[in-house]
Design an enzyme around this catalytic site. Sequence first.
Site, PDB file in Angstrom:
ATOM      1  N   GLU A 150       2.763  -7.737  -0.404  1.00 56.12           N
ATOM      2  CA  GLU A 150       1.478  -7.367  -1.153  1.00 56.12           C
ATOM      3  C   GLU A 150       1.053  -8.072  -2.523  1.00 56.12           C
ATOM      4  O   GLU A 150       0.971  -7.546  -3.591  1.00 56.12           O
ATOM      5  CB  GLU A 150       1.104  -5.743  -1.672  1.00 56.12           C
ATOM      6  N   GLU A 264       4.060  -1.570   9.366  1.00 54.78           N
ATOM      7  CA  GLU A 264       4.034  -0.205   8.758  1.00 54.78           C
ATOM      8  C   GLU A 264       2.876   0.681   9.597  1.00 54.78           C
ATOM      9  O   GLU A 264       2.090   1.560   8.706  1.00 54.78           O
ATOM     10  CB  GLU A 264       3.696  -0.299   7.329  1.00 54.78           C
TER      11      GLU A 264
HETATM   12  C1  XIL Z   1       5.863   3.848   0.452  1.00 52.11           C
HETATM   13  C2  XIL Z   1       6.790   5.007   1.104  1.00 52.11           C
HETATM   14  O1  XIL Z   1       6.441   5.535   2.287  1.00 52.11           O
HETATM   15  C3  XIL Z   1       6.739   6.260   0.087  1.00 52.11           C
HETATM   16  O2  XIL Z   1       7.827   7.119   0.434  1.00 52.11           O
HETATM   17  C4  XIL Z   1       6.781   5.619  -1.447  1.00 52.11           C
HETATM   18  O3  XIL Z   1       6.755   7.010  -2.479  1.00 52.11           O
HETATM   19  C5  XIL Z   1       5.823   4.622  -1.681  1.00 52.11           C
HETATM   20  O4  XIL Z   1       6.112   3.574  -0.599  1.00 52.11           O
HETATM   21  N1  XIL Z   1       3.206  -0.273   1.604  1.00 52.11           N
HETATM   22  C6  XIL Z   1       4.533  -0.503   1.712  1.00 52.11           C
HETATM   23  C7  XIL Z   1       5.501   0.354   1.753  1.00 52.11           C
HETATM   24  O5  XIL Z   1       4.777  -1.759   1.936  1.00 52.11           O
HETATM   25  O6  XIL Z   1       6.642   0.251   1.158  1.00 52.11           O
HETATM   26  C8  XIL Z   1       4.924   1.814   1.221  1.00 52.11           C
HETATM   27  O7  XIL Z   1       6.022   2.970   1.596  1.00 52.11           O
HETATM   28  C9  XIL Z   1       3.748   2.098   2.037  1.00 52.11           C
HETATM   29  C10 XIL Z   1       2.766   1.187   1.466  1.00 52.11           C
END
Ligand code: XIL
Length: 349
Positions: A150, A264
């Site tokens: 990101e 994701e």
């Molecule tokens: C999220 C996790 O799932 C949560 O448990 C945590 O509180 C915050 O991060 N983008 C990403 C992930 O790259 O690492 C994130 O994961 C969700 C959004």
Amino acid sequence: MTQPFRNLFFLLFLLPLMGQGQGREKPLREVAPFTLGTTLEMNSFARPEVVAIYRREFHRITCGNSMKIKGSQPTADTFDFTMADSIVNDALRHGQLVHGHTLIWGKSLPDWLVNFQGDSVAWEQIMKTRIQTVMRHFKGRIHSWDVVNEAFNDDGTMRTVVKKKGQKENLWCQKLGPDFVARCFQYAREADPDALLFYNDYGQEYSEAKNKAILRMISSFRKRGIPIDGIGLQLHTSLDRPDALILKGIRAMASTGLLVHISELDVSVKKQLDEGMDPAAAAKAQAAKYETIVKYMKSLPEKQQFGITLWGVTDADTWLKNDTPLLWDAHNHKKQAWYGFYRGLLQKP
Ligand code: XIL
């Protein structure tokens, strides 16, 4: 077709496509032409039914949080891999792969880092030490990494500081300038030349500007000989995101010739349910969305299909509040979404 052949055809092809005969389907990993992953955390081990699902259905796991800076580096000079090691070793013992997430990200930062007062040389050292310590620790056990997560705003600018609506902060960029991303990839390649290196982000499917910014970055990497192997599209998506845009986003990333990881994936239905959509219709639409996304991945050149990772196993694991975006429900039962995903895997692209 004669009757026996018609029956056979029905049993072999149509039945699985219709999502009938529940309980007889093969695990997803057995019918997938690319690797499938899911996230995992230590607390999942306390739930044997969930453990059984991810071992049966997935090739690969990603630590949801334990490898992030907050989860693995309590001070500038100390690393704690206790949790990540347990998860990684469990996966390897069960013949699974592990994807590393994530080395450098502007979020999930511990206080020691947010409050760090050093100059740019000291910041660079922290960034390099982190990448290299983590990668060397897992060398030979983890073969693919989200090196940077990101780095861009939705408007295509780099994340530096919250300036106006929609722009976000990134301390690494603030302290080290926009080219920190390239150096991260160089440090990563040095640390483990055998690992596949990914740039991971979200929004490629809805922001043309971010999409273009990523493509520009990749082409500048190419010109300068900066190593990179793949792009992750997080694809935290929802029912109302048009399929055509999703396909466009995925294809744009694939146009680089790099590996493509849907990294994701989840399909939110909360907004539609809150607005009164019939739950049965929402479940059906969610299944269709999963099916479509799987088909889009299959439509890419085979050698670029790194795979798909779901951001959690059951709806009880999701990071999204009051939402049901995943393939299994909170009672560990396969949802229609699972059958949609399965149909996508079985069908021709
Ligand atoms: C999220 C996790 O799932 C949560 O448990 C945590 O509180 C915050 O991060 N983008 C990403 C992930 O790259 O690492 C994130 O994961 C969700 C959004």
